[in-house]
Design a protein around this motif. Structure first.
Motif, PDB file in Angstrom:
ATOM      1  N   MET A 269     -45.871  45.691 -19.487  1.00 51.73           N
ATOM      2  CA  MET A 269     -44.600  45.780 -19.551  1.00 51.73           C
ATOM      3  C   MET A 269     -43.881  46.053 -18.027  1.00 51.73           C
ATOM      4  N   MET A 270     -44.430  46.836 -17.471  1.00 50.21           N
ATOM      5  CA  MET A 270     -44.044  46.921 -16.057  1.00 50.21           C
ATOM      6  C   MET A 270     -44.189  45.855 -14.962  1.00 50.21           C
ATOM      7  N   THR A 271     -45.229  45.109 -15.310  1.00 52.91           N
ATOM      8  CA  THR A 271     -45.357  43.482 -14.571  1.00 52.91           C
ATOM      9  C   THR A 271     -44.387  42.954 -14.704  1.00 52.91           C
ATOM     10  N   LEU A 272     -44.038  42.637 -16.005  1.00 50.59           N
ATOM     11  CA  LEU A 272     -42.803  41.873 -16.612  1.00 50.59           C
ATOM     12  C   LEU A 272     -41.519  42.281 -15.998  1.00 50.59           C
ATOM     13  N   ALA A 273     -41.197  43.571 -15.803  1.00 50.10           N
ATOM     14  CA  ALA A 273     -40.385  44.252 -15.503  1.00 50.10           C
ATOM     15  C   ALA A 273     -40.069  43.867 -14.097  1.00 50.10           C
ATOM     16  N   ALA A 274     -41.109  44.010 -13.280  1.00 42.70           N
ATOM     17  CA  ALA A 274     -40.928  43.648 -11.775  1.00 42.70           C
ATOM     18  C   ALA A 274     -40.584  42.122 -11.684  1.00 42.70           C
ATOM     19  N   ILE A 275     -41.161  41.263 -12.425  1.00 45.83           N
ATOM     20  CA  ILE A 275     -40.698  39.964 -12.215  1.00 45.83           C
ATOM     21  C   ILE A 275     -39.315  39.793 -12.634  1.00 45.83           C
ATOM     22  N   GLY A 276     -38.955  40.212 -13.712  1.00 43.26           N
ATOM     23  CA  GLY A 276     -37.336  40.521 -14.157  1.00 43.26           C
ATOM     24  C   GLY A 276     -36.480  40.915 -12.939  1.00 43.26           C
ATOM     25  N   ALA A 277     -36.956  41.901 -12.316  1.00 41.43           N
ATOM     26  CA  ALA A 277     -36.092  42.808 -11.586  1.00 41.43           C
ATOM     27  C   ALA A 277     -35.946  41.785 -10.133  1.00 41.43           C
ATOM     28  N   ALA A 278     -37.113  41.094  -9.715  1.00 41.53           N
ATOM     29  CA  ALA A 278     -36.902  40.238  -8.580  1.00 41.53           C
ATOM     30  C   ALA A 278     -36.188  39.040  -8.988  1.00 41.53           C
ATOM     31  N   LEU A 279     -35.868  38.609 -10.087  1.00 41.23           N
ATOM     32  CA  LEU A 279     -34.872  37.539 -10.346  1.00 41.23           C
ATOM     33  C   LEU A 279     -33.560  37.986 -10.135  1.00 41.23           C
ATOM     34  N   GLY A 280     -33.457  39.243 -10.824  1.00 43.02           N
ATOM     35  CA  GLY A 280     -32.170  39.830 -10.693  1.00 43.02           C
ATOM     36  C   GLY A 280     -31.863  40.198  -9.313  1.00 43.02           C
ATOM     37  N   VAL A 281     -32.503  40.623  -8.457  1.00 44.29           N
ATOM     38  CA  VAL A 281     -32.099  40.930  -7.007  1.00 44.29           C
ATOM     39  C   VAL A 281     -31.696  39.691  -6.366  1.00 44.29           C
ATOM     40  N   VAL A 282     -32.328  38.308  -6.635  1.00 43.60           N
ATOM     41  CA  VAL A 282     -31.900  37.086  -6.324  1.00 43.60           C
ATOM     42  C   VAL A 282     -30.546  36.552  -6.769  1.00 43.60           C
ATOM     43  N   ALA A 283     -30.330  36.815  -8.056  1.00 47.55           N
ATOM     44  CA  ALA A 283     -29.060  36.670  -8.813  1.00 47.55           C
ATOM     45  C   ALA A 283     -28.001  37.592  -8.114  1.00 47.55           C
ATOM     46  N   GLY A 284     -28.460  39.073  -8.031  1.00 44.07           N
ATOM     47  CA  GLY A 284     -27.479  39.886  -7.330  1.00 44.07           C
ATOM     48  C   GLY A 284     -26.945  39.420  -5.831  1.00 44.07           C
ATOM     49  N   TYR A 285     -27.964  38.727  -5.256  1.00 44.29           N
ATOM     50  CA  TYR A 285     -27.535  38.113  -3.844  1.00 44.29           C
ATOM     51  C   TYR A 285     -26.389  37.169  -4.089  1.00 44.29           C
ATOM     52  N   LEU A 286     -26.649  36.292  -5.048  1.00 43.32           N
ATOM     53  CA  LEU A 286     -25.567  35.107  -5.343  1.00 43.32           C
ATOM     54  C   LEU A 286     -24.410  35.870  -5.711  1.00 43.32           C
ATOM     55  N   ILE A 287     -24.264  36.711  -6.640  1.00 46.12           N
ATOM     56  CA  ILE A 287     -23.192  37.524  -7.303  1.00 46.12           C
ATOM     57  C   ILE A 287     -22.405  37.715  -5.775  1.00 46.12           C
ATOM     58  N   ALA A 288     -23.124  38.673  -5.098  1.00 48.21           N
ATOM     59  CA  ALA A 288     -22.401  39.398  -4.069  1.00 48.21           C
ATOM     60  C   ALA A 288     -21.753  38.388  -2.794  1.00 48.21           C
ATOM     61  N   ALA A 289     -22.661  37.373  -2.900  1.00 50.15           N
ATOM     62  CA  ALA A 289     -21.977  36.246  -1.855  1.00 50.15           C
ATOM     63  C   ALA A 289     -20.610  35.752  -2.404  1.00 50.15           C
ATOM     64  N   PHE A 290     -20.650  35.674  -3.726  1.00 50.91           N
ATOM     65  CA  PHE A 290     -19.324  34.949  -4.268  1.00 50.91           C
ATOM     66  C   PHE A 290     -18.332  36.127  -4.171  1.00 50.91           C
ATOM     67  N   LEU A 291     -18.617  37.286  -4.578  1.00 56.20           N
ATOM     68  CA  LEU A 291     -17.409  38.313  -4.536  1.00 56.20           C
ATOM     69  C   LEU A 291     -17.031  38.715  -3.275  1.00 56.20           C
ATOM     70  N   LEU A 292     -18.071  38.745  -1.989  1.00 55.76           N
ATOM     71  CA  LEU A 292     -17.622  39.470  -0.882  1.00 55.76           C
ATOM     72  C   LEU A 292     -16.465  39.076  -0.188  1.00 55.76           C
ATOM     73  N   PRO A 293     -16.169  37.677  -0.115  1.00 57.36           N
ATOM     74  CA  PRO A 293     -14.501  37.269   0.074  1.00 57.36           C
ATOM     75  C   PRO A 293     -13.564  38.183  -0.116  1.00 57.36           C
ATOM     76  N   ASP A 294     -13.540  38.196  -1.485  1.00 58.59           N
ATOM     77  CA  ASP A 294     -12.437  38.950  -2.234  1.00 58.59           C
ATOM     78  C   ASP A 294     -12.437  40.574  -1.563  1.00 58.59           C
TER      79      ASP A 294
END
Length: 791
Positions: A269-294
């Motif tokens: 479960m923790m291995t799968l969690a690490a994979i999901g978290a890594a995908l989330g970090v990438v998505a978080g970067y995209l969300i932050a890049a979208f919201l940063l100008p505002d």
């Protein structure tokens, strides 16, 4: 043995890809929203630190003009000849670029972010260089030669002071930096430069401190979004353990030690969690890049803070995203592992074992909910400070979420008792039986909907209050900003001759009640008497102010200093006056004190008014006369409508990020319901097959599943309305006061709540459609298999 166990456990995900997707997507969404907010905060704080280091703000004493923002160059020469070791600085704007000129010979080391030797490097263009960072260089006009330097703050250009004066078209300075080591016996500042004042290091308004509350609010919403996403993970883990109870029974029956099985499950479960978290970090970067100008526009408009418009990958935010995701998963996993380790070996073969094991947890959950709600009440009554405010918010939201299953269960039981037809009795009873599997998704929906209600109430209340505040403060139809005392005298003389009401404005920064505060001068007249609305005041407060026997303070200063109407305020060593009124000052992070013009002129005899508000029935005609008859440049005159439009633009941009996070949170909650219904679909076949065998068609069963989702969503919405209003009250009356220093009135917006409720119901319908369609299309043979095997 370990490999065999791991292979058996992983085979579950191959047979249930939707559940695997729910687990990874839940973690990814939760981590994305959290890490995205942290990325924005990290970028902003890095920009603050960079700007502070670049300009030396807070590190050195400074000499600033008592009036205006310019220092005559002769004063700098006079101070140097008198023995004062000071370094000149000039600042100005060129096409959106904040240009700062420094003297590389006298500047302290590191001031400007560029080492002096770089400005003194021999070459044909040595004195023509403007140093900017790569991002700023892309926005600079082509005719301005620049040199790239990554150590300079965004939106800032550093040049030799002579080059800066040339570009700005000025021959004066903005401020003087006082070097740390000064000669003994230098003359007093008041004797050689009385028009300057000394601002000690770290006594200005630190932009990082001013914006802390804004970033704390962002962090709170990021944490709320993470909690909503984590409910998906918690629910998926619980459903996966329920579906694998037969596998766990088989592995233990074959001799696999419980301790080893627990370790293998935790690793998987923790291995799968690490994979999901890594995908989330990438998505978080995209969300932050979208919201940063505002976010950048908001901070620039509210606080004048420049932050980078591009996002850097910093370890502090992506590591925090990974860490909080793994810790959240571990917390969700611990309860399930404890449940397996304490459940008898053969108990897990019974169909209702999971529900029975959930009963004790349900009772514990109810007790914890009661404790948290009591704690929230205590914090509301006795808590003080921003941390206590957010603790109140956390206890209220978590306590209400944990209490939701109990409330829904009681309502469903009531519906079951009142139902007359057997079909509806079964419907309500079956809905109640599903609560253990759906409770976490319903909690996520409750938090999302209540957060949307609370924040929309806060924003709409703020908007109504802010519009009224602008009408109050921007009563003059024209505002004029002049440069010289001669222009000021000519304007006052002209307006007096025309019998036009004029409102001179003067201000100086002082330390009042130990805090940096703006002391304002006002000419008391009909405009202020008719337009200003006070939060609290003595009888006839303007009479007291006009007589020099009282002051008006803004709410920020009153609350932070613990003062109110009737309390004394020490303005100067020789002047202490009582507070005649407290006024709301929304959108301003600093304290203000207002005194009459005659009293201000006694305190600051060398100052003359350079800012004016002018009342006029025909502002366009008056503006034309001021430019043609007095020679005032057009850009020195601003009309009321333009200032209101700019203020409202800043206001709307302020809440763009909050609205985006709310929408994302509601989306995550809808996704949580979808995943819970999908993963429960197969588990529910044994409960639905007997009803189908009694004559209920698959189509009708499918529509009943949709109705069930709508009924649960409606119950959640009814619970979310009072919770959202309580959240709005905490934000307006507790968090806002501690974070920004002002308290906002709370208004209700029933149509907005009904609209939000329709969105929640629509999301529930969409989430239920897929499982319902799968049920409608399920082959009769799958339903008949239920009766072929004893469960």
């Amino acid at each position: 043995m370990i490999g065999v166990c791991l292979t058996a456990l992983v085979s579950h995900w191959r047979r249930n890809p939707i559940q695997l997707f729910a687990y990874l997507a839940g973690l990814a969404l939760a981590t994305a929203l959290w890490s995205g907010v942290q990325a924005i905060n990290a970028e902003a704080r890095a920009s603050y630190d960079n700007a502070a280091a670049t300009l030396g703000e807070g590190r050195f004493d400074q000499l600033l003009p008592r009036q205006g923002n310019r220092v005559a160059q002769d004063l700098y020469i006079t101070l140097r000849r008198a023995g004062w070791l000071v370094s000149p600085v000039i600042e100005g704007q060129i096409d959106g670029l904040r240009l700062v000129g420094v003297d590389p010979v006298t500047a302290p080391g590191g001031l400007g972010g560029v080492q002096p030797e770089r400005l003194l490097t021999p070459g044909a263009d040595a004195t023509q260089r403007v140093f900017v960072n790569p991002q700023t260089a892309q926005k600079v006009q082509d005719g301005l030669p620049v040199t790239i330097d990554t150590g300079i703050a965004p939106g800032l250009g550093i040049a030799d002071i002579a080059r800066a004066q040339e570009l700005l078209g000025r021959n004066d300075l903005s401020r003087l930096i006082v070097l740390p080591d000064q000669p003994v016996g230098r003359p007093d500042l008041s004797t050689i430069a009385p028009e300057l004042r000394l601002q000690p290091a770290q006594q200005g308004a630190d932009i990082g401190q001013l914006t802390d509350s804004f970033h704390l609010n962002l962090t709170a919403f990021g944490l709320l979004s993470f909690a909503v996403g984590l409910f998906i993970v918690h629910s998926t883990i619980g459903l996966a353990f329920e579906q694998r109870r037969g596998m766990v029974r088989t592995l233990r029956s074959l001799g696999v030690p419980l301790r080893l099985l627990v370790k293998v499950i935790a690793f998987e479960m923790m291995t799968l969690a690490a994979i999901g978290a890594a995908l989330g970090v990438v998505a978080g970067y995209l969300i932050a890049a979208f919201l940063l100008p505002d976010v950048a526009a908001t901070l620039r408009g509210l606080y004048g803070a420049e932050i980078s418009g591009t996002l850097n990958i910093r370890a502090e935010w992506w590591l925090s995203g990974l860490l909080i995701a793994l810790l959240g998963t571990a917390a969700a996993l611990t309860g399930r592992i404890w449940q397996i380790s304490h459940m008898p070996l053969l108990a897990s073969v019974r169909p209702r074992a999971w529900v029975m094991a959930s009963a004790a947890r349900f009772r514990l959950q109810t007790q914890v909910a009661a404790g948290l709600l009591v704690a929230a009440l205590g914090l509301a009554l006795f808590g003080t400070g921003l941390i206590a405010g957010f603790a109140l918010l956390a206890c209220l939201l978590i306590g209400a979420a944990l209490a939701l299953p109990l409330v829904v269960s009681l309502v469903l039981s009531l519906c079951e008792r009142r139902a007359r037809a057997p079909l509806w009795q079964w419907f309500w009873a079956d809905t109640r039986q599903q609560l253990p599997g759906l409770s976490l998704a319903l909690m996520a929906l409750l938090l999302a909907v209540s957060a949307n209600i609370g924040v929309s109430t806060m924003v709409s209340s703020f908007r109504l209050t802010f519009i009224g505040f602008l009408d109050q403060r921007l009563a003059p139809e024209l505002f004029v900003q002049l440069e010289t005392a001669e222009e000021s005298a000519a304007l006052l003389s002209y307006l007096d001759q025309q019998n036009i009401e004029v409102l001179p404005l003067m201000s100086v920064q002082m330390r009042i009640t130990g805090r940096p505060t703006e002391l304002y001068s006002l000419r008391v007249g009909p405009t202020y008497r008719e337009n200003w609305v006070f939060l609290d005041a003595i009888e006839r407060p303007w009479n007291a102010v006009e007589a020099g026997q009282g002051v008006v303070v803004n709410e920020q200063l009153a609350r932070r200093a613990g003062l109110w109407v009737g309390d004394d305020v020490e303005i100067d060593a020789e002047l202490t006056l009582p507070i005649a009124a407290v006024v709301g000052d929304y959108g301003n992070p600093n304290g203000q004190v207002v005194i009459t013009q005659s009293l201000f002129e006694k305190l600051q005899p060398s100052m003359v008014p350079l800012r004016f508000g002018i009342r006029s029935a025909d502002p366009a005609a008056l503006r034309q006369k001021l430019t043609t008859q007095l020679g005032i440049v057009p850009n020195a005159i601003t009309d009321q409508a333009a200032i209101k439009a700019l203020s409202m633009q800043v206001f709307e941009r302020t809440f763009t990020v909050t609205a985006a996070l709310n929408a994302l949170t509601l989306l995550v909650a809808g996704f949580a319901i979808l995943m819970s219904l999908l993963t429960l679909a197969d588990l529910r076949v044994p409960q639905l097959a007997p009803v189908w065998a009694l004559g209920m068609t698959r189509r009708r069963l499918g529509w009943l599943e949709v109705l069930r989702a709508v009924a649960l969503a409606a119950l959640v919405f009814l619970c979310a309305v009072p919770l959202g209003l309580a959240l709005a009250w905490v934000l307006l009356s507790v968090i806002n006061v501690d974070a920004f220093g002002w308290k906002l009135p709370m208004f209700l917006f029933p149509m907005e709540y009904l609209s939000l409720g329709s969105y929640a119901l629509f999301a529930a319908v969409l989430a239920a459609l897929w499982p319902a369609l799968r049920l409608m299309r399920k082959p009769p043979s799958d339903l008949l298999k239920v009766f072929a095997n004893e469960r």
